[in-house]
Design an enzyme around this catalytic site. Structure first.
Site, mmCIF file in Angstrom:
data_model
loop_
_atom_site.group_PDB
_atom_site.id
_atom_site.type_symbol
_atom_site.label_atom_id
_atom_site.label_comp_id
_atom_site.label_asym_id
_atom_site.label_seq_id
_atom_site.Cartn_x
_atom_site.Cartn_y
_atom_site.Cartn_z
ATOM 1 C CB THR A 1 17.593 94.489 45.448
ATOM 2 O OG1 THR A 1 17.995 95.784 45.933
ATOM 3 C CG2 THR A 1 18.270 93.387 46.254
ATOM 4 C CB ALA B 1 17.857 93.895 38.935
ATOM 5 C CB SER C 1 12.732 99.527 35.954
ATOM 6 O OG SER C 1 12.467 99.875 37.309
ATOM 7 C CG LEU D 1 7.485 93.457 44.388
ATOM 8 C CD1 LEU D 1 7.504 92.408 45.491
ATOM 9 C CD2 LEU D 1 6.893 94.768 44.910
ATOM 10 C CB SER E 1 18.373 109.908 47.416
ATOM 11 O OG SER E 1 17.944 111.116 46.803
ATOM 12 C CE1 TYR F 1 13.313 107.768 47.321
ATOM 13 C CE2 TYR F 1 14.340 109.943 47.387
ATOM 14 C CZ TYR F 1 14.277 108.664 46.877
ATOM 15 O OH TYR F 1 15.177 108.267 45.917
ATOM 16 C CB ALA F 2 14.071 113.295 52.975
ATOM 17 C CB THR G 1 16.413 110.274 32.936
ATOM 18 O OG1 THR G 1 16.791 111.645 32.768
ATOM 19 C CG2 THR G 1 15.223 109.980 32.039
ATOM 20 C CB THR G 2 14.663 106.495 37.086
ATOM 21 O OG1 THR G 2 14.053 107.314 38.097
ATOM 22 C CG2 THR G 2 16.177 106.582 37.201
#
Length: 259
Positions: free
Chosen positions: A15, A17, A19, A41, A154, A167-168, A201-202
């Site tokens: 999922t 997938a 990027s 999505l 993460s 997010y955390a 790096t994304t």
């Protein structure tokens, strides 16, 4: 020594997938011999990933055995259920490797964070992984198949980060969810592990101000940001039988950040 094509007979559902880490994971798993069901999505993004893999790009036309694109909102139970049904209908088997990379950020300081921003991040990053893990595990157990489930968390889920309360919390939840799933599913031959990227790096980190990135890089012993391929390497190891006795682990891919 690791053998080539470690995933020759595997069907891998990825999922997120379209990027970043999800695309890099899809590419690496395919190089190791897996057939990839690439879900995002954004259907066009998933199709682009499948095109990179040499697949068909649409679940409507792909024959069994070809890399195939799927579209789903992982935060919706019905969509996830349909996704697993479509994958099994397309390939005549459940995915033996499942990698949940779908995620998003809506950053804001705690004192100003809206309930909507909190809810959306939790819905995608945590609930989405719950739904995919549950549906995939149900499919594997009902088919009597072994499998490897890998959830992208993460390092922020361990140490927190200013401006990322939602997010955390979501990524910390992924760690606990994955460890509990590992305890419950081990008897079925299903391994569950999480991967904790650092600053990679994304498209997500490209939104971070350069001065912040410079400060972070100064804290990384290896002296640079990671690449999505670094995360894909860890995922591929956990997907393969090279990690056959590893479950419930949280593998950090951080360049040493926050040791």
């Amino acid at each position: 020594m690791a053998s080539p094509l470690r995933l020759r007979s595997a069907l891998a559902l990825v999922t997120g997938a379209g990027s970043g880490i999800g695309r890099a994971v899809s590419v690496r798993l395919a190089k190791e011999g897996a057939t990839v069901a690439a879900c995002d999505l954004d259907r066009a993004a998933a199709c682009e990933t499948v095109w990179l893999l040499g697949g068909q790009g649409s679940e409507k036309v792909a024959p069994g055995g070809a890399h195939t694109a799927f579209q789903a909102d992982v935060s919706e139970a019905g969509a996830v259920r349909r996704l697993l049904e479509q994958v099994q209908a397309c390939f005549s088997r459940p995915p033996s490797v499942v990698v949940s990379c779908a995620g998003l950020t809506r950053d804001e300081f705690l004192l100003r964070m809206s309930e909507d921003d909190w809810d959306r991040v939790i819905a995608v990053n945590l609930k989405g992984i719950f739904l995919v893990t549950q549906a995939a595990a149900q499919a594997l157990v009902s088919s009597g198949c072994r499998g490897s489930i890998i959830n992208i968390s993460s390092i922020v889920g361990k140490v927190g980060n200013v401006g990322q309360t939602n997010y955390a919390a979501s990524k910390a939840g992924v760690i606990g969810l994955t460890q509990t799933a590992a305890r419950e599913l081990g008897r079925h031959g299903i391994r569950c592990n999480s991967v904790l990227p650092g600053f990679i790096t994304t498209p997500m980190t490209q939104k971070v101000p350069q001065k912040v990135l410079d400060k972070v890089i100064g804290m990384i012993p290896m002296g640079h940001l990671g690449d999505p391929e670094d995360v894909a390497d860890a995922v591929t190891f956990l997907a393969s039988e090279d990690s056959g006795y590893i479950t419930g682990a949280s593998v950090e891919v951080t360049g040493g950040l926050y040791m």
